[in-house]
Each structure stands twice: as C-alpha cells, then as structure tokens.
Design a protein around this motif. Structure first.
Motif, PDB file in Angstrom:
ATOM      1  N   ARG A  84       0.834  -1.203   0.000  1.00  6.89           N
ATOM      2  CA  ARG A  84       0.000   0.000   0.000  1.00  6.89           C
ATOM      3  C   ARG A  84       0.866   1.248   0.000  1.00  6.89           C
ATOM      4  O   ARG A  84       1.718   1.411   0.870  1.00  6.89           O
ATOM      5  CB  ARG A  84      -0.872   0.030   1.264  1.00  6.89           C
ATOM      6  CG  ARG A  84      -2.002  -0.995   1.239  1.00  6.89           C
ATOM      7  CD  ARG A  84      -2.954  -0.745   2.374  1.00  6.89           C
ATOM      8  NE  ARG A  84      -3.266   0.670   2.453  1.00  6.89           N
ATOM      9  CZ  ARG A  84      -3.701   1.261   3.546  1.00  6.89           C
ATOM     10  NH1 ARG A  84      -3.882   0.586   4.645  1.00  6.89           N
ATOM     11  NH2 ARG A  84      -3.958   2.532   3.535  1.00  6.89           N
ATOM     12  N   PRO A  85       0.671   2.154  -0.959  1.00  5.68           N
ATOM     13  CA  PRO A  85       1.410   3.411  -0.935  1.00  5.68           C
ATOM     14  C   PRO A  85       0.761   4.391   0.033  1.00  5.68           C
ATOM     15  O   PRO A  85      -0.451   4.614  -0.031  1.00  5.68           O
ATOM     16  CB  PRO A  85       1.278   3.919  -2.372  1.00  5.68           C
ATOM     17  CG  PRO A  85       0.016   3.319  -2.888  1.00  5.68           C
ATOM     18  CD  PRO A  85      -0.234   2.049  -2.124  1.00  5.68           C
ATOM     19  N   ILE A  86       1.544   4.935   0.965  1.00  3.98           N
ATOM     20  CA  ILE A  86       1.045   5.977   1.863  1.00  3.98           C
ATOM     21  C   ILE A  86       2.080   7.096   1.841  1.00  3.98           C
ATOM     22  O   ILE A  86       3.117   6.996   2.496  1.00  3.98           O
ATOM     23  CB  ILE A  86       0.857   5.455   3.302  1.00  3.98           C
ATOM     24  CG1 ILE A  86      -0.054   4.222   3.289  1.00  3.98           C
ATOM     25  CG2 ILE A  86       0.289   6.549   4.200  1.00  3.98           C
ATOM     26  CD1 ILE A  86      -0.252   3.589   4.639  1.00  3.98           C
ATOM     27  N   PRO A  87       1.857   8.137   1.064  1.00  9.89           N
ATOM     28  CA  PRO A  87       2.901   9.140   0.854  1.00  9.89           C
ATOM     29  C   PRO A  87       3.253   9.942   2.112  1.00  9.89           C
ATOM     30  O   PRO A  87       4.392  10.351   2.274  1.00  9.89           O
ATOM     31  CB  PRO A  87       2.332  10.045  -0.239  1.00  9.89           C
ATOM     32  CG  PRO A  87       0.903   9.672  -0.411  1.00  9.89           C
ATOM     33  CD  PRO A  87       0.671   8.345   0.206  1.00  9.89           C
ATOM     34  N   ASP A  88       2.291  10.156   2.999  1.00 11.34           N
ATOM     35  CA  ASP A  88       2.564  10.997   4.165  1.00 11.34           C
ATOM     36  C   ASP A  88       3.232  10.165   5.264  1.00 11.34           C
ATOM     37  O   ASP A  88       2.697   9.156   5.708  1.00 11.34           O
ATOM     38  CB  ASP A  88       1.257  11.598   4.682  1.00 11.34           C
ATOM     39  CG  ASP A  88       1.505  12.582   5.810  1.00 11.34           C
ATOM     40  OD1 ASP A  88       1.754  13.746   5.506  1.00 11.34           O
ATOM     41  OD2 ASP A  88       1.486  12.163   6.986  1.00 11.34           O
ATOM     42  N   ASP A 148       3.814  10.739   8.512  1.00 11.13           N
ATOM     43  CA  ASP A 148       3.143  10.652   9.811  1.00 11.13           C
ATOM     44  C   ASP A 148       1.965   9.701   9.736  1.00 11.13           C
ATOM     45  O   ASP A 148       1.738   8.891  10.633  1.00 11.13           O
ATOM     46  CB  ASP A 148       2.665  12.045  10.266  1.00 11.13           C
ATOM     47  CG  ASP A 148       3.842  12.963  10.554  1.00 11.13           C
ATOM     48  OD1 ASP A 148       4.858  12.454  11.078  1.00 11.13           O
ATOM     49  OD2 ASP A 148       3.760  14.154  10.245  1.00 11.13           O
ATOM     50  N   ALA A 149       1.206   9.807   8.655  1.00  2.00           N
ATOM     51  CA  ALA A 149       0.047   8.931   8.481  1.00  2.00           C
ATOM     52  C   ALA A 149       0.503   7.481   8.326  1.00  2.00           C
ATOM     53  O   ALA A 149      -0.160   6.560   8.785  1.00  2.00           O
ATOM     54  CB  ALA A 149      -0.770   9.371   7.266  1.00  2.00           C
ATOM     55  N   ALA A 178       1.288   6.194  11.764  1.00  3.51           N
ATOM     56  CA  ALA A 178       0.033   5.956  12.477  1.00  3.51           C
ATOM     57  C   ALA A 178      -0.641   4.688  11.957  1.00  3.51           C
ATOM     58  O   ALA A 178      -1.223   3.922  12.728  1.00  3.51           O
ATOM     59  CB  ALA A 178      -0.908   7.154  12.320  1.00  3.51           C
ATOM     60  N   SER A 179      -0.541   4.445  10.640  1.00  2.00           N
ATOM     61  CA  SER A 179      -1.140   3.248  10.063  1.00  2.00           C
ATOM     62  C   SER A 179      -0.450   1.990  10.570  1.00  2.00           C
ATOM     63  O   SER A 179      -1.081   0.952  10.744  1.00  2.00           O
ATOM     64  CB  SER A 179      -1.042   3.286   8.537  1.00  2.00           C
ATOM     65  OG  SER A 179      -1.709   4.404   8.041  1.00  2.00           O
ATOM     66  N   LYS A 214       0.999   1.785  13.559  1.00  2.00           N
ATOM     67  CA  LYS A 214       0.552   1.651  14.953  1.00  2.00           C
ATOM     68  C   LYS A 214      -0.870   1.101  15.015  1.00  2.00           C
ATOM     69  O   LYS A 214      -1.204   0.335  15.912  1.00  2.00           O
ATOM     70  CB  LYS A 214       0.584   3.019  15.654  1.00  2.00           C
ATOM     71  CG  LYS A 214       1.970   3.596  15.867  1.00  2.00           C
ATOM     72  CD  LYS A 214       2.678   2.956  17.040  1.00  2.00           C
ATOM     73  CE  LYS A 214       2.040   3.371  18.369  1.00  2.00           C
ATOM     74  NZ  LYS A 214       2.568   2.581  19.480  1.00  2.00           N
ATOM     75  N   ALA A 215      -1.719   1.523  14.077  1.00  2.00           N
ATOM     76  CA  ALA A 215      -3.123   1.123  14.112  1.00  2.00           C
ATOM     77  C   ALA A 215      -3.348  -0.223  13.418  1.00  2.00           C
ATOM     78  O   ALA A 215      -4.457  -0.740  13.428  1.00  2.00           O
ATOM     79  CB  ALA A 215      -3.987   2.189  13.450  1.00  2.00           C
ATOM     80  N   GLN A 218      -2.967  -1.036  10.109  1.00  2.00           N
ATOM     81  CA  GLN A 218      -3.342  -1.125   8.693  1.00  2.00           C
ATOM     82  C   GLN A 218      -2.182  -1.635   7.847  1.00  2.00           C
ATOM     83  O   GLN A 218      -2.384  -2.181   6.784  1.00  2.00           O
ATOM     84  CB  GLN A 218      -3.799   0.232   8.138  1.00  2.00           C
ATOM     85  CG  GLN A 218      -5.278   0.448   8.283  1.00  2.00           C
ATOM     86  CD  GLN A 218      -5.562   1.105   9.600  1.00  2.00           C
ATOM     87  OE1 GLN A 218      -4.993   2.138   9.917  1.00  2.00           O
ATOM     88  NE2 GLN A 218      -6.423   0.502  10.381  1.00  2.00           N
TER      89      GLN A 218
END
Lengths: 513, 314
Positions: free
Chosen positions: A233-237, A239-240, A243-244, A246-247, A249
């Motif tokens: 999964r690409p997540i560019p940010d 910090d997010a 968090a992903s 930690k959560a 995802q």
C-alpha cells in the motif's frame, strides 16, 4: 522525509542505481523460532505505483512490488548485498568483459504456465533494447549489442564495450523476467496484469490504494514463500504511515526517517530493521563557475563543515559520518580521508581565497533537508562564509544539477554495489551528463576506464585509490553522512532482512501469529 | 438562460488557456525529470519531441485544445494510462469525499448557525464561535493527524489510512472515508456556521420577521421557514465554490489519508512533472469549477423570485 526526498533525487538523477548496493548491516534479532507458513503481511510503501511493467518500474516502491511478483536474473544476497544467483544459477564474463554468459535455473515456469527459458530472457532484454518501447532502463539496455539463446538454458549477452559491472544491471528492472505470452496477449494493458515467475501471483490492484498477490504454490525456490498473501500500500505521508503501522493497517513501514526510528526503538510493539548501504548525502560544488572554481573556496567549505554535529542533530546518530565515497570497512576503501572539520584551516583557506565567500546554496524544500541547509549555513557563518539558502522542489534542483546552474547544492547518492557505478559517470571528464561538479583530471579518467575494463580486484582497488586521492585533494564535494536504510515493522513480521536500496524481498518473510 | 450558457464558452476558453499556460511555466525541464535515473541525452531529446516540447507554446495549446474538446486529454508518458482514464478512476473517490464532507459540514453548520443567530451573543453563540474560530485557525493537516491519532491509533475505531471501494464493501468504504470527510467537513462547518450566522442575524432584523413574530408563529417555524432561505445566499455561494474546489480533490487530505483521489493524482503528477496529466487534471478541475458555479447561479433563481423575474435586481 530526508530519506524520501533526497532518495528520489538521487534515484532520479545521479546514477543508474536501480537496485544495487553494498556495505554491511542486517536487521535486528530473529528470535521467533523456526519459520511458519501462512498469514499475510501488508507493506506500507513511499510512493504510488505507476505500472508493474518492468519497462516502467523504477523506484523503490515499484521495485518492491515487482520483486514479489517477478524474479530477477541476478539477485543481491547476504549481509553485504553481494550479487548472487536467482533465475540465473551462474554467470560468466568473457576474458575481454564483452560477453556475459548466463546459465539459467531449470524447471521454472511463469504463473501462466509459460516455461522460463533462454528465449524468454532474449524476449525480455530485447524488449528493453527497442527504443520504441521507451524503457526507463533504456540506457542500461543500450549497452547491450546483442542477446542470443545459445541453448534452452544458456544466454549470451554481448556488450558494445567491456563493462565489468554489467551483471549488476540485471538486479534492477531490466533483469525482471515477464511472461512473453502475457506481454503479447495484454499489449498496452500488461502493466496492470503482470505475470512473472515470482513467489507471489498478482491478484488485484485497486488504483492508488493497494496491490495484493497470493502465494505461488509452484514456486521454484522449494519451501518458499511462507506467506499466503502479500499486500503493498502506498502511503505518501510519513506521519500517516507511522500511524497506520501503529493502528495495524500496515505491518511494515518502508523507508523510515531517523525520527521514526528513534520513536520505534522505544516501542515494544515495533521492530526496527536496518541495512547500511554505500550511498551517502553530500553537498557538491560547481567547479566550472565562481566561487567554487577556486580550490581555496572549496577547501574553506570542507574545513568549516562539522559532520559530527550534523549527524547528531539531524540524523539522531542513525547515519554514520562520511568522509569519502567508500564507507570504512568497504572492500574499496583505501583509507584516504578528505579534509575534516578545522575552523582555523577554514579561515586560512578563506584568507588564501582573498575575497568574501558568498554564494547560493540550493536545497530541497522538505523539512529535513531544510534542517541540513540551516545547520550548514550556521556552521559556515562562524568562519565568515555567507551561504544564501535557496529552496526549490526536486525537479528544479535536478535541472539545476544537470544544467550546472548552481554554485553549491545538497545531493545524495543511493545505494550501490560496485564502485564503477558511483564513480565513473560522476567523475569522468567527457561524455557523462551526471558529472555535475565539472570535475576533470586525465589521471582520474584513465583510472576510471581501467577500473571499468578489468576484472582483477587488486588492479581495481589500486585505480580506485587513485580516484579517491584525487577527490580528496580537489574536494568537488563534501561528504556528510552515509545512508543507512531503515524499515519498521510490527513484531509479528519475521526475517525482513534484505532491504537493499529500500526494496524488500517478500519470499523469505514470514509472520508469527 | 441561453445567454448564460453562451457566456460559458469564452470563460471556459480563458480558463483552459490559463491552466495550460500556468502548467507550462512550472520550473524544471519536464523531459529531464521524466526520463528518470537512466536518462541519456538521446532519450531526453526523444521524450522532448514526443511531448512536443520543441514546438512553440501556441502550437502546443491549439493542438491540445483541439484534442481536448473531443474528449482526449492525452496519455501520460510516465504510466501509459490516458488522462481521461486516470480521472475516471479517481473522480468517484474525490466526489464521495466531497459529498460526505459537505454533508457533515452542513449538518453541523445549519443548526449551529441558526442557533447562534437566534441568540446572538448568548452562551451557545459564543461556544459555537469559539469552536469555529478554533477549527479555522488550525491547519487541515494538523486536524488530520490529531484525528488519526485519536480515532485510529488510540480508539482503533476506523482505519488510519486507505480506501475500500464502495461496491466491494459499503461499510468498510464509509469507515475509510470517516476521518478524511470529518477533516474536510469540520473546516467547512466552521466557515459555514459563521456565514449563516451573520446573514441570519441580518435577516432576523427584517420587518417581515417581526410581522411573523407578531402573528404568533412558533420560533422554530420562523427560523426554518421564513429566515433560513433568504439567509442562505452567501452560504450557497461559498458552498458552490467549495464543491467546485473539491472536484479537484482535497490535495492535502487525500495525500495524508492515502485516498487515491484526483487531488493525489495531481500532487504526484506535479512532483514527477507529468505535464500531460497536470494539464489535463487542472483543465478538468477548472471546467468543473466553472460548471458547478454556473449551476449555483441557476439555483439563486430558485431561492429568490426577484432573480427569476427580470433584471431589476441583477
């Protein structure tokens, strides 16, 4: 952030280092017992995927997915990321280094049942060589004169000029083997329906969100892969992305920043993986234009730079100090150190220069690179050097580098494996578009050509010593730190050891429940 | 009506012209950046001619416009996917975010705006104003990270990032849109509350409201039936502008929450200097913006009979 932006910089411009590397390192402990089959792992990547066609694949995100679905002809293995067998069991350069003969692994089939053989290799390499296909690896492919299937499991690649480092290119996108049947069938749509020989079979791609692949039950590496499925999964940010993780995802965060590594090390639910590559961050000076056409100006910068402070303050001591192109312990290190921090010598060099030293310092406008800019600016100011920080986006910075329209700017080399990659195009005086500093020295030219066209390690180490010596004297650039690549995962992810150039190899990864 | 439609033609022409020119002014040699790590002088030159960068700007614009009016916005040389296809893939995501965010915005703002105006200066008004200013003062990306930390990391109620297509799993889809829609929606709610409040206070001074009160109509009836409609012009105008703006995706919010909408497509294409995609998307957004606002213009007539009948109050 720094890894991200400077990483692209380098990828985008400096050298053709799609997937090469070296150095030492390795991940943190693997105390989770014997490998277990089953389960799935989600990788959180840096950038969105464009296509899974090896013609287009070229950054660490694309290559990570590609390495799950395809295999390369040659792979990087072990702690140091040396070249090792993959679809090619072995490779043999001819004595004149112009022909490379590959012996292919037998009994391999693509996911669609097409047999993998010499014809498939010829098909794939010729596909990159045809300029009409606009391969992103065209410059690598253009080095090849011809590819011939000698017999079903033997391929002979003839180069236009001798090049000792050619096998390394087969680790990158040009070495990813696609099914000729699928490529012909899908045509322009192939990039979204990839078929390889790899450990996982492509299942689905939800644009911009994820790609999922499931276990290849007939994988040719017996006993692998362990996982039932893998998702990218690409997540560019940044910090997010953290968090992903930690959560829950994602299970693996690729390309972590120093800040994130420091945080993750204190978190019992997370694990940090690292790999010390050979690349590094540096500032480079344009030797073709004032003020850095004057050696004294360059020396003043070198002596005024306090690398220790930079590594401590910005890198949280997560990256080692750099003093030259080769990290200590590298096979190629001839123990030549470049001029180090010395304020008195910096003032002396400045006096020898005889004029006020004022210039524009180009940096990328992301937060961490800006910190580099500000810390360096302050260090140089102490001895009376005035750097005017100019922030720009990467595309503009790269253009400034190519057009030599800069005085001094921050840059980065990515991971590399053979010194030819990092040195040849960066320092050869003619015919290179990435010799950004304008460095020119006939003795270095001769050494670089010798190093490229001989396979004798003793001779090569000696000629690269000549290059190191010349660089240390002329200081076209000031090394700041060597790269260490970091990934963070949840504790259930095991055996994520091979992260050369921030690319993962999911076939050996497994998950404890 | 026909006059208004005819007006659109020059507006759209100017808008596409400007979006084309502006994107052409981006610094950085497009061919150089796009050629990637293995560029050779030959491959850069080839890409430059493929992208027609060797042609004069007016020629490129005329050529682009000629194809654009026939629905062809070109093909990304980076991914080999047509711009129209990329927008089709991503527009539903931006539209869903837009709808959910505006619904949240209005659901909060309309009651809050009415209540604030009804007792202007009262406790409720002060609380609503404080909250609105607070939200307006905090940048969206901070709100986003705080919401992720709260709802995804600490409470584990919704995913921090990612997207499930509506048709795959509607519930998971709504869960994945909750945080981004809330981030955008809260910002909208704050602005809308303030706008509605001030217009409503003015309306409540009108004679016909006093008249309605004198007739003994219940307060809620006066507020919702008599005062709300004439007070919603500014709100409607801003809503139109916001919808037009969000047609192009919420650039920052989509990037933070890893939502594959039009905004993220645009951001990625700008960084990669994929000019074909940037020009196509910017032109699409500009046209959408103009059309949405055209629609809002028509709505005024529905809300205000004076506009419907003649030019006296144009």
């Amino acid at each position: 952030m720094r890894k991200r932006s400077l990483g692209i910089l380098l990828t985008a411009a400096l050298l053709a280092i799609a997937a090469c590397g070296g150095g030492g390192g390795g991940g943190q402990g693997n105390a989770a017992g014997p490998p277990k089959s089953g389960g799935s792992v989600t990788f959180g990547l840096r950038a969105d995927f464009l296509s899974l066609d090896p013609l287009i694949v070229n950054n660490d995100s694309d290559l990570s997915v590609a390495n799950g679905i395809y295999d390369t002809l040659i792979a990087r293995v072990g702690d140091k990321g040396e070249l090792g067998p993959s679809l090619a069991d072995s490779w043999q350069p001819s004595s004149d280094l112009k022909t490379l003969t590959l012996t292919l692994h037998q009994g391999v089939t693509f996911h669609d049942g097409t047999p993998f053989n010499a014809d498939a290799v010829v098909f794939n390499l010729e596909r990159h060589m045809d300029p009409r296909n606009k391969s992103m690896a065209l410059s690598d492919a253009l080095l090849i004169d011809s590819v011939k299937a000698v017999d079903d499991r033997t391929v002979a690649i003839t180069l236009k000029t001798p090049w000792v480092d050619f096998p390394q290119t087969l680790v990158g996108s040009i070495g990813l083997m696609t099914s000729p049947t699928a490529v012909k069938q899908e045509g322009a749509d192939y990039g979204r329906h990839p078929v390889g020989t790899g450990p996982f079979v492509f299942k689905e791609w939800v644009t911009g969100d994820h790609i999922t692949a499931t276990k290849n039950k007939n994988y040719w590496r017996k006993g692998f892969p362990y996982l039932d499925s893998v998702t990218w999964r690409p997540i560019p940010d940044q910090d997010a992305k953290y968090a992903s993780l930690k959560a829950g995802q994602i299970d693996v965060l690729q390309v972590a920043t120093a800040d994130q590594v420091v945080r993750a090390e204190k978190d019992s639910k997370l694990k940090v993986w690292s790999y010390a590559g050979n690349g590094g961050t540096f500032v480079m000076m344009n030797m073709k234009a004032p003020p850095f056409d004057d050696l004294n100006a360059r020396l003043a910068i070198t002596y005024a730079t306090n690398r220790r402070e930079i590594v401590d303050q910005i890198g949280h001591d997560k990256y080692p100090i750099a003093t030259g192109p080769f990290p200590p312990g590298s096979t190629w290190d001839t123990k030549v150190t470049e001029p180090n921090f010395d304020e008195a010598k910096a003032r002396a060099a400045l006096q020898a220069y005889g004029k006020p030293l004022n210039f524009k310092f180009n940096i990328v406008s992301d937060p961490i690179t800006r910190q580099y800019g500000q810390v360096l600016q302050a260090q140089w100011k102490k001895v009376g050097i005035n750097a005017d920080l100019v922030q720009m986006d990467q595309a503009t910075l790269i253009q400034a580098a190519f057009g030599k329209q800069f005085q001094l700017q921050i840059f980065q080399y990515g991971d590399w494996f053979d010194p030819d990659r990092v040195l040849f195009n960066g320092y050869i005086s003619k015919g290179s578009i990435v010799n950004f500093t304008g460095f020119a020295d006939p003795a270095v030219d001769a050494a670089l050509i010798k190093g490229r066209t001989t396979s004798d390690p003793t001779v090569r180490k000696q000629v690269y010593g000549v290059v190191q010596q010349a660089i240390a004297q002329e200081v076209p650039l000031v090394w700041l730190s060597y790269n260490t690549e970091y990934m963070i995962s949840s504790t259930r992810v095991q055996n994520l050891n091979t992260i050369y150039s921030s690319i993962t190899k999911p076939y050996q990864v497994w998950a404890s429940s | 009506m026909r006059g208004k439609v005819l007006h659109l033609v020059p507006v759209l022409f100017v808008v596409t012209c400007f979006s084309f020119l502006l994107t052409s002014l981006l610094p950085g040699d497009v061919a150089l950046v796009m050629s990637g790590p293995n560029a050779t002088p030959q491959s850069i030159a080839a890409l430059r001619s493929q992208l027609q960068l060797d042609q004069p700007l007016p020629v490129r614009y005329a050529d682009w416009l000629g194809r654009a009016v026939r629905g062809d916005l070109g093909t990304s040389p980076r991914s080999n996917v047509t711009v129209v296809q990329s927008i089709k893939d991503r527009l539903p995501i931006s539209l869903e975010l837009l709808v959910l965010a505006e619904v949240i915005g209005l659901l909060v703002a309309v009651p809050a705006g009415i209540a604030s105006a009804y007792r202007a200066g009262g406790v409720l008004d002060q609380a609503a104003s404080g909250a609105a200013f607070g939200i307006l003062a905090v940048p969206g990306f901070v709100v986003a990270i705080v919401l992720i930390y709260l709802f995804a990391v600490q409470l584990d109620l919704v995913p921090a990032t990612g997207y499930t297509p509506l048709l795959t799993d509607p519930l998971a889809n709504l869960r994945s849109f909750f945080l981004p829609a809330l981030t955008v929606g809260l910002g909208e709610a704050a602005a809308y509350t303030r706008l509605l409040r001030s217009d409503m206070i003015a309306t409540l001074q009108e004679d016909y409201i006093a008249m309605a009160r004198a007739k003994g109509l219940p307060t809620w009836h006066i507020l919702t039936r008599h005062a709300l409609k004439p007070s919603s012009f500014t709100l409607l105008t801003v809503l139109g502008i916001n919808i037009g703006r969000l047609m192009g995706g919420a650039l920052i919010v989509e990037t933070i929450f890893a939502l594959p909408g039009v905004g993220r497509l645009l951001v990625e294409s700008i960084y990669a200097r994929d000019l074909v995609v940037v020009q196509g998307v910017v032109a699409f957004v500009a046209v959408a913006f103009v059309l949405v606002n055209f629609g809002v213009d028509l709505l005024y007539a529905v809300l205000d009979p004076r506009i419907r009948h003649g030019r006296a109050v144009a």
